[in-house]
Scaffold this active site. Structure first.
Site, PDB file in Angstrom:
ATOM      1  CE  LYS A  74       0.729   1.944   3.359  1.00 18.65           C
ATOM      2  NZ  LYS A  74       2.012   2.514   3.884  1.00 18.65           N
TER       3      LYS A  74
ATOM      4  CE1 TYR B 128      -1.000   0.171   7.295  1.00 19.41           C
ATOM      5  CE2 TYR B 128       0.064   2.295   7.559  1.00 19.41           C
ATOM      6  CZ  TYR B 128       0.128   0.964   7.215  1.00 19.41           C
ATOM      7  OH  TYR B 128       1.307   0.421   6.788  1.00 19.41           O
TER       8      TYR B 128
HETATM    9  P1  NAD Z   1      12.564   1.610   2.018  1.00 13.80           P
HETATM   10  O1  NAD Z   1      13.088   2.894   1.496  1.00 13.80           O
HETATM   11  O2  NAD Z   1      13.128   1.098   3.281  1.00 13.80           O
HETATM   12  O3  NAD Z   1      12.719   0.484   0.915  1.00 13.80           O
HETATM   13  C1  NAD Z   1      12.500   0.756  -0.444  1.00 13.80           C
HETATM   14  C2  NAD Z   1      13.336  -0.183  -1.286  1.00 13.80           C
HETATM   15  O4  NAD Z   1      13.139   0.202  -2.654  1.00 13.80           O
HETATM   16  C3  NAD Z   1      14.836  -0.059  -1.001  1.00 13.80           C
HETATM   17  O5  NAD Z   1      15.409  -1.336  -1.047  1.00 13.80           O
HETATM   18  C4  NAD Z   1      15.335   0.799  -2.153  1.00 13.80           C
HETATM   19  O6  NAD Z   1      16.674   0.527  -2.487  1.00 13.80           O
HETATM   20  C5  NAD Z   1      14.410   0.370  -3.278  1.00 13.80           C
HETATM   21  N1  NAD Z   1      14.319   1.346  -4.355  1.00 13.80           N
HETATM   22  C6  NAD Z   1      14.323   1.039  -5.673  1.00 13.80           C
HETATM   23  N2  NAD Z   1      14.256   2.146  -6.415  1.00 13.80           N
HETATM   24  C7  NAD Z   1      14.209   3.180  -5.567  1.00 13.80           C
HETATM   25  C8  NAD Z   1      14.163   4.580  -5.748  1.00 13.80           C
HETATM   26  N3  NAD Z   1      14.104   5.143  -6.987  1.00 13.80           N
HETATM   27  N4  NAD Z   1      14.153   5.369  -4.657  1.00 13.80           N
HETATM   28  C9  NAD Z   1      14.188   4.836  -3.410  1.00 13.80           C
HETATM   29  N5  NAD Z   1      14.239   3.500  -3.172  1.00 13.80           N
HETATM   30  C10 NAD Z   1      14.256   2.684  -4.247  1.00 13.80           C
HETATM   31  O7  NAD Z   1      10.964   1.784   2.122  1.00 13.80           O
HETATM   32  P2  NAD Z   1       9.953   0.856   2.915  1.00 13.80           P
HETATM   33  O8  NAD Z   1       9.635   1.480   4.209  1.00 13.80           O
HETATM   34  O9  NAD Z   1      10.441  -0.534   2.907  1.00 13.80           O
HETATM   35  O10 NAD Z   1       8.641   0.997   2.004  1.00 13.80           O
HETATM   36  C11 NAD Z   1       8.490   0.324   0.773  1.00 13.80           C
HETATM   37  C12 NAD Z   1       7.003   0.113   0.457  1.00 13.80           C
HETATM   38  O11 NAD Z   1       6.431  -0.660   1.494  1.00 13.80           O
HETATM   39  C13 NAD Z   1       6.167   1.385   0.374  1.00 13.80           C
HETATM   40  O12 NAD Z   1       5.193   1.263  -0.618  1.00 13.80           O
HETATM   41  C14 NAD Z   1       5.515   1.481   1.737  1.00 13.80           C
HETATM   42  O13 NAD Z   1       4.272   2.187   1.717  1.00 13.80           O
HETATM   43  C15 NAD Z   1       5.306   0.018   2.063  1.00 13.80           C
HETATM   44  N6  NAD Z   1       5.281  -0.239   3.513  1.00 13.80           N
HETATM   45  C16 NAD Z   1       4.222  -0.898   4.018  1.00 13.80           C
HETATM   46  C17 NAD Z   1       4.161  -1.148   5.368  1.00 13.80           C
HETATM   47  C18 NAD Z   1       3.000  -1.930   5.934  1.00 13.80           C
HETATM   48  O14 NAD Z   1       2.873  -2.018   7.145  1.00 13.80           O
HETATM   49  N7  NAD Z   1       2.183  -2.520   5.093  1.00 13.80           N
HETATM   50  C19 NAD Z   1       5.175  -0.709   6.218  1.00 13.80           C
HETATM   51  C20 NAD Z   1       6.263  -0.043   5.664  1.00 13.80           C
HETATM   52  C21 NAD Z   1       6.293   0.182   4.293  1.00 13.80           C
END
Ligand code: NAD
Length: 412
Positions: free
Chosen positions: A173, A261
């Site tokens: 999401k 959420y």
């Molecule tokens: P994060 O920044 O920690 O991870 C993102 C990943 O994408 C990294 O590995 C990064 O290297 C990669 N990536 C690839 N291309 C990129 C770019 N152009 N710019 C930045 N990063 C890039 O983020 P996250 O917190 O893991 O979030 C990722 C997704 O997961 C989002 O859509 C977020 O909404 C979702 N999320 C959901 C929950 C949940 O509880 N359902 C919790 C956290 C995150």
């Protein structure tokens, strides 16, 4: 199963007079355990029947509290795309808690990190993909699902790539940054005859599922109103928040990231759709932050239920959701933490805290998708569900921009 009234203990708080909380009573479970200890100590049971030899013996299968896990070779194989904070700290460790899923591939732009993770989880090196050579995953029969955990603006293209590679898609999401992107994702999966599910873990969270059940059973009478906040501080020194601060990658700010959420859970709990929204929002003065930081919005639902919510990047962790009915209130506080959520049922004379055996909401949503694939059924939160939230969030932004209520067309 664990939502049955008998399967969780209740802590009852007694009210002295209207609104005055004077004491916290004892957990029912503790009382029952105590009673058992007393009776076995004071009334020893007389031995009867033939004496048993003290040796190990085989007995029939005990009653199962949970279904058995599937054999590894029958489980659905998952590829994780994007090895960021959420993937590495929450999802990868969770796969071992699922009954029907196994990790069979990883996809990352950082080869060294991908190798390290693959080794730690036993993924063979042939199933480690870069973003550039991802499309060869089409030839990997060990992968049935691609789980996209990338910044929001990348969800569209990666869903389409995964569907074209013949894989089912599980997407984080918010589903995408625009309704058109959501439509393109749904179309791509439909054309490829693959399933698409948006990762709404809250709909698999046991306290929220219990709240839904209690509302259905009329425990708080007729629902009239919902309210809540979801806020946290944006941490711009952390990579995971740097893209969240940028409109072009995040698609929106606190509403898109965390307000979603309460939006999605309110629709789930109300069991109906909002028909009109109003909103105000605030932006940041920090030039690194090009998304909105704070949104206050209201929703009017079809039956007349109202809701008032706030999302913010400007205050410490708060994830509360309240459902007010004619005979009581359900308070979820926190409502949507990863672990340690809490449900209070408030009635005129008492407040009850419902304690539920902790279950892993991430494992539950992944198993649900695996089961949907195995049984060829529509998952509970398909692409259309994610698109609906994006449509409502766009209406919320429009209401904030214009300062006027915005009507939401009925679901097509
Ligand atoms: P994060 O920044 O920690 O991870 C993102 C990943 O994408 C990294 O590995 C990064 O290297 C990669 N990536 C690839 N291309 C990129 C770019 N152009 N710019 C930045 N990063 C890039 O983020 P996250 O917190 O893991 O979030 C990722 C997704 O997961 C989002 O859509 C977020 O909404 C979702 N999320 C959901 C929950 C949940 O509880 N359902 C919790 C956290 C995150």
């Amino acid at each position: 199963m664990f939502l049955n009234d008998d399967s969780f203990s209740r802590r009852k708080f007694v009210l002295a007079s209207a609104g005055g909380l004077i004491g916290a009573a004892v957990g029912a479970g503790a009382g029952e355990a105590g009673a058992q200890t007393t009776s076995s100590a004071s009334a020893p049971v007389a031995a009867s029947g033939p004496a048993q030899e003290p040796r190990a013996i085989g007995r029939p299968m005990p009653e199962l509290e949970n279904p058995l896990p599937m054999a590894p070779d029958q489980r659905i194989g998952w590829a994780i795309v994007g090895l960021g904070d959420f993937a590495i700290n929450q999802i990868l460790p969770t796969i071992g808690d699922t009954r029907m899923c196994k990790l069979t591939a990883v996809v990352s732009g950082n080869a060294e990190k991908a190798r390290t993770i693959a080794q730690a989880y036993g993924v063979p090196s042939r199933s480690v993909y870069s973003y550039d050579d991802f499309d060869r995953i089409r030839d990997n029969p060990d992968v049935q699902v691609v789980y996209i955990i990338l910044p929001n603006a990348l969800h569209r293209d990666w869903t389409i790539r995964a569907a074209r590679a013949g894989k089912h898609v599980f997407c984080e999401k918010p589903m995408a940054v625009s309704v058109d992107d959501c439509k393109a994702m749904i179309d791509a999966c439909r054309t490829a005859r693959r399933k698409l599910m948006v990762a709404y873990r809250a709909q698999f969270e046991p306290h929220i599922m219990l709240a839904k059940q209690m509302i259905g059973e009329g425990k708080i009478g007729t629902v009239r109103s919902l309210a809540g906040e979801h806020g946290r501080m944006l941490e711009l020194d952390k990579p995971r928040d740097q893209w969240r601060a940028r409109q072009e990658l995040a698609g929106g700010g606190s509403l898109y990231d965390i307000g979603i959420y309460n939006l999605n859970t309110a629709r789930f709990l109300a069991g109906e759709e909002p028909v009109e929204v109003t909103a105000t929002l605030r932006n940041s003065d920090d030039p690194r932050v090009t998304v909105e930081t704070n949104v206050d919005w209201t929703m009017r639902f079809a039956s007349g239920i109202r809701s008032t919510f706030n999302s913010s990047y400007g205050y410490q962790n708060n994830k509360r959701l309240q459902v007010m009915g004619t005979e009581g209130t359900i308070e979820l506080d926190p409502a949507t933490e990863y672990y340690g959520n809490r449900l209070l049922l408030k009635k005129e004379q008492a407040v009850e805290q419902r304690e539920i055996r902790p279950t892993n909401q991430f494992a539950a949503e992944m198993d649900h998708f695996a089961e949907s694939i195995l049984q060829d059924r529509q998952p509970k939160t398909p692409g259309e569900e994610g698109m609906r939230d994006v449509q409502i969030m766009q209406a919320i932004y429009q209401a904030a921009r214009t300062g006027r209520p915005v009507e939401i067309p009925p679901r097509g």
